[in-house]
Write a protein that holds these residues in place. Structure first.
Motif, PDB file in Angstrom:
ATOM      1  N   HIS A  34       0.805  -1.219   0.000  1.00 36.83           N
ATOM      2  CA  HIS A  34       0.000   0.000   0.000  1.00 36.83           C
ATOM      3  C   HIS A  34       0.840   1.272   0.000  1.00 36.83           C
ATOM      4  N   ILE A  35       2.152   1.139  -0.048  1.00 34.38           N
ATOM      5  CA  ILE A  35       3.028   2.298   0.113  1.00 34.38           C
ATOM      6  C   ILE A  35       3.149   3.111  -1.172  1.00 34.38           C
ATOM      7  N   MET A  36       3.416   2.426  -2.282  1.00 33.97           N
ATOM      8  CA  MET A  36       3.641   3.114  -3.550  1.00 33.97           C
ATOM      9  C   MET A  36       2.309   3.432  -4.226  1.00 33.97           C
ATOM     10  N   GLN A  37       2.261   4.553  -4.913  1.00 32.12           N
ATOM     11  CA  GLN A  37       1.066   4.883  -5.681  1.00 32.12           C
ATOM     12  C   GLN A  37       0.887   3.933  -6.856  1.00 32.12           C
ATOM     13  N   ASP A  38       1.999   3.466  -7.411  1.00 29.95           N
ATOM     14  CA  ASP A  38       1.946   2.578  -8.570  1.00 29.95           C
ATOM     15  C   ASP A  38       2.901   1.411  -8.335  1.00 29.95           C
ATOM     16  N   ASN A  39       2.350   0.255  -7.988  1.00 34.04           N
ATOM     17  CA  ASN A  39       3.189  -0.915  -7.744  1.00 34.04           C
ATOM     18  C   ASN A  39       3.817  -1.455  -9.020  1.00 34.04           C
ATOM     19  N   ALA A  40       3.342  -1.003 -10.180  1.00 35.90           N
ATOM     20  CA  ALA A  40       3.915  -1.450 -11.442  1.00 35.90           C
ATOM     21  C   ALA A  40       5.253  -0.780 -11.739  1.00 35.90           C
ATOM     22  N   ALA A  41       5.580   0.263 -10.994  1.00 37.24           N
ATOM     23  CA  ALA A  41       6.856   0.955 -11.193  1.00 37.24           C
ATOM     24  C   ALA A  41       8.012   0.051 -10.774  1.00 37.24           C
ATOM     25  N   ASN A  42       9.220   0.412 -11.219  1.00 36.45           N
ATOM     26  CA  ASN A  42      10.417  -0.299 -10.787  1.00 36.45           C
ATOM     27  C   ASN A  42      10.804   0.224  -9.409  1.00 36.45           C
ATOM     28  N   VAL A  43      10.617  -0.594  -8.404  1.00 35.26           N
ATOM     29  CA  VAL A  43      10.796  -0.172  -7.012  1.00 35.26           C
ATOM     30  C   VAL A  43      12.002  -0.874  -6.409  1.00 35.26           C
ATOM     31  N   GLU A  44      12.830  -0.090  -5.715  1.00 33.72           N
ATOM     32  CA  GLU A  44      14.019  -0.607  -5.025  1.00 33.72           C
ATOM     33  C   GLU A  44      13.721  -0.626  -3.527  1.00 33.72           C
ATOM     34  N   VAL A  45      13.895  -1.791  -2.917  1.00 31.84           N
ATOM     35  CA  VAL A  45      13.597  -1.972  -1.500  1.00 31.84           C
ATOM     36  C   VAL A  45      14.854  -2.404  -0.761  1.00 31.84           C
ATOM     37  N   LEU A  46      15.092  -1.795   0.392  1.00 25.82           N
ATOM     38  CA  LEU A  46      16.163  -2.238   1.294  1.00 25.82           C
ATOM     39  C   LEU A  46      15.521  -2.817   2.543  1.00 25.82           C
ATOM     40  N   ASP A  47      15.788  -4.087   2.807  1.00 20.15           N
ATOM     41  CA  ASP A  47      15.229  -4.808   3.954  1.00 20.15           C
ATOM     42  C   ASP A  47      16.317  -4.952   5.002  1.00 20.15           C
ATOM     43  N   ILE A  48      16.291  -4.085   6.008  1.00 18.52           N
ATOM     44  CA  ILE A  48      17.304  -4.098   7.067  1.00 18.52           C
ATOM     45  C   ILE A  48      16.869  -5.085   8.144  1.00 18.52           C
ATOM     46  N   GLY A  49      17.714  -6.069   8.413  1.00 19.07           N
ATOM     47  CA  GLY A  49      17.367  -7.121   9.354  1.00 19.07           C
ATOM     48  C   GLY A  49      16.426  -8.124   8.706  1.00 19.07           C
ATOM     49  N   PHE A  50      16.829  -8.680   7.550  1.00 16.39           N
ATOM     50  CA  PHE A  50      15.905  -9.504   6.763  1.00 16.39           C
ATOM     51  C   PHE A  50      15.621 -10.868   7.384  1.00 16.39           C
ATOM     52  N   GLY A  51      16.456 -11.337   8.311  1.00 14.57           N
ATOM     53  CA  GLY A  51      16.161 -12.550   9.059  1.00 14.57           C
ATOM     54  C   GLY A  51      15.935 -13.762   8.181  1.00 14.57           C
ATOM     55  N   MET A  52      14.740 -14.342   8.269  1.00 11.43           N
ATOM     56  CA  MET A  52      14.381 -15.524   7.483  1.00 11.43           C
ATOM     57  C   MET A  52      13.944 -15.162   6.061  1.00 11.43           C
ATOM     58  N   MET A 181       2.241   8.239   7.629  1.00 11.35           N
ATOM     59  CA  MET A 181       1.319   8.365   6.506  1.00 11.35           C
ATOM     60  C   MET A 181       0.241   7.287   6.572  1.00 11.35           C
ATOM     61  N   MET A 182       0.604   6.151   7.140  1.00 14.14           N
ATOM     62  CA  MET A 182      -0.337   5.054   7.324  1.00 14.14           C
ATOM     63  C   MET A 182       0.224   4.113   8.372  1.00 14.14           C
ATOM     64  N   TYR A 183      -0.644   3.284   8.934  1.00 10.91           N
ATOM     65  CA  TYR A 183      -0.173   2.295   9.900  1.00 10.91           C
ATOM     66  C   TYR A 183      -1.150   1.134   9.980  1.00 10.91           C
ATOM     67  N   ALA A 184      -0.674   0.042  10.561  1.00 12.24           N
ATOM     68  CA  ALA A 184      -1.493  -1.134  10.829  1.00 12.24           C
ATOM     69  C   ALA A 184      -0.886  -1.819  12.041  1.00 12.24           C
ATOM     70  N   VAL A 185      -1.596  -2.813  12.574  1.00 14.82           N
ATOM     71  CA  VAL A 185      -1.128  -3.469  13.794  1.00 14.82           C
ATOM     72  C   VAL A 185      -1.412  -4.963  13.716  1.00 14.82           C
ATOM     73  N   ASN A 186      -0.518  -5.745  14.292  1.00 10.69           N
ATOM     74  CA  ASN A 186      -0.702  -7.183  14.468  1.00 10.69           C
ATOM     75  C   ASN A 186      -0.621  -7.501  15.956  1.00 10.69           C
ATOM     76  N   PRO A 187      -1.253  -8.577  16.400  1.00 11.99           N
ATOM     77  CA  PRO A 187      -1.074  -9.015  17.787  1.00 11.99           C
ATOM     78  C   PRO A 187       0.374  -9.472  17.996  1.00 11.99           C
ATOM     79  N   PRO A 188       0.932  -9.294  19.189  1.00 11.49           N
ATOM     80  CA  PRO A 188       0.382  -8.580  20.335  1.00 11.49           C
ATOM     81  C   PRO A 188       0.876  -7.129  20.356  1.00 11.49           C
ATOM     82  N   LEU A 189       0.110  -6.244  19.753  1.00  8.16           N
ATOM     83  CA  LEU A 189       0.408  -4.815  19.695  1.00  8.16           C
ATOM     84  C   LEU A 189       1.758  -4.546  19.015  1.00  8.16           C
ATOM     85  N   ILE A 190       1.911  -5.125  17.809  1.00  8.24           N
ATOM     86  CA  ILE A 190       3.082  -4.862  16.979  1.00  8.24           C
ATOM     87  C   ILE A 190       2.658  -3.883  15.899  1.00  8.24           C
TER      88      ILE A 190
END
Length: 239
Positions: A34-52, A181-190
C-alpha cells in the motif's frame, strides 16, 4: 563494516557459522503493498534485518510486486546460512553487518527502506540515531516502513551472538508523533508505520524507553490515549 555476500542474485562470499537462520518479523508486512502509488513501477527496496527473508518472499510472491528489486542487510551470521532462501533469488544483494554500519549515502537509492522488528534490538541512543539517519538520508520521495512492539516486549538471546534481545520499548505516542502516513497493527500490539520525509521534522519526539515494566497493558492504554487504532489487519491511512 559491511561484508557483501550476494551480488546480483549470485553468492560471492560465504560466512562460516554454526548459527541457524532466525528472526521472522511479526509485523504487519502487508503494508508494503500500500506504500507506492503505482506498484507497477520499478521499485528498489532495502530490507534491514531480513532474518528468514519473510518480507522479501512476500514481495516476490505477489504478482503486482514480483518485479521489485529487494536488497537485504542483517547483522546475524545465521541469516547467511539460509541457502534455500538465496537459491530462490529473492534478494538481489545482501550484506552482513549492523544497520548502523550502512553508509548513509546508500539509503538515497531506495524507494522503500524497511526496518521491521529491528529497532527494539538497539539501545535507545542508537535507535534514535538510526531513525534520524534513515529519515535524513533517504530520498525526498522515499518511504521508511518501520515496525516495532509498542511496549517492552520481553525477549532474550537464544544463542550467543544472535542479537535477539530486546533493549527498548517504543510507545505508540513516539510513533504517532512522527506523523505517519499510514499504519497497521498485528497481535500482540506490533505496530507497522510508513513514514515520509516530513517525519524528520518531528524526530525529537521519538523517545523509546528502557523501562522493562512498560508492559503490554500499559502499552495498550497509551496507544488508546493517542488515538492509535488497535484493530488487527486493518490499514489506517492518515493522508
Amino acid at each position: 563494516m559491511l561484508r557483501q555476500v550476494l551480488k546480483d542474485y549470485q553468492q560471492i562470499d560465504s560466512i562460516d557459522t554454526q548459527l541457524l537462520p532466525a528472526g521472522d518479523s511479526a509485523s504487519p508486512k502487508e503494508l508494503i503493498f500500500h506504500i507506492m502509488q503505482d506498484n507497477a513501477a520499478n521499485v528498489e527496496v532495502l530490507d534491514i534485518g531480513f532474518g528468514m527473508g519473510g518480507l522479501g518472499q512476500l514481495i516476490k510472491s505477489h504478482p503486482a510486486t514480483q518485479h521489485w528489486s529487494v536488497d537485504g542487510v542483517d547483522g546475524f551470521e545465521g541469516a547467511f546460512a539460509n541457502q534455500a532462501l538465496f537459491e530462490q533469488k529473492i534478494y538481489r544483494n545482501a550484506w552482513h553487518g549492523l544497520a548502523q554500519s550502512i553508509p548513509s549515502d546508500r539509503f538515497a537509492q531506495y524507494n522503500i527502506i524497511c526496518l521491521l522488528d529491528v529497532i527494539e534490538h538497539l539501545n535507545a541512543e542508537t535507535a534514535k540515531w538510526l531513525l534520524r539517519t534513515l529519515l535524513t538520508s533517504m530520498g525526498n520521495d522515499s518511504f521508511l516502513f518501520i515496525s516495532t512492539p509498542l511496549w517492552f516486549y520481553p525477549q532474550h538471546s537464544q544463542q550467543s551472538g544472535d542479537l535477539e534481545e530486546h533493549l527498548i520499548g517504543v510507545p505508540a505516542s513516539s510513533m504517532m508523533a512522527l506523523v505517519p502516513m499510514m499504519y497497521a497493527v498485528n497481535p500482540p500490539l506490533i505496530g507497522g508505520f510508513v513514514l515520509g520525509k516530513r517525519s524528520l521534522e518531528f524526530i525529537e519526539f521519538f523517545q523509546p524507553t528502557t523501562d522493562k515494566s512498560f508492559s503490554y497493558q500499559r502499552g495498550t492504554l497509551l496507544a488508546s490515549a493517542v488515538n492509535f487504532q488497535n484493530v488487527p489487519g486493518k490499514l489506517f491511512k492518515l493522508i
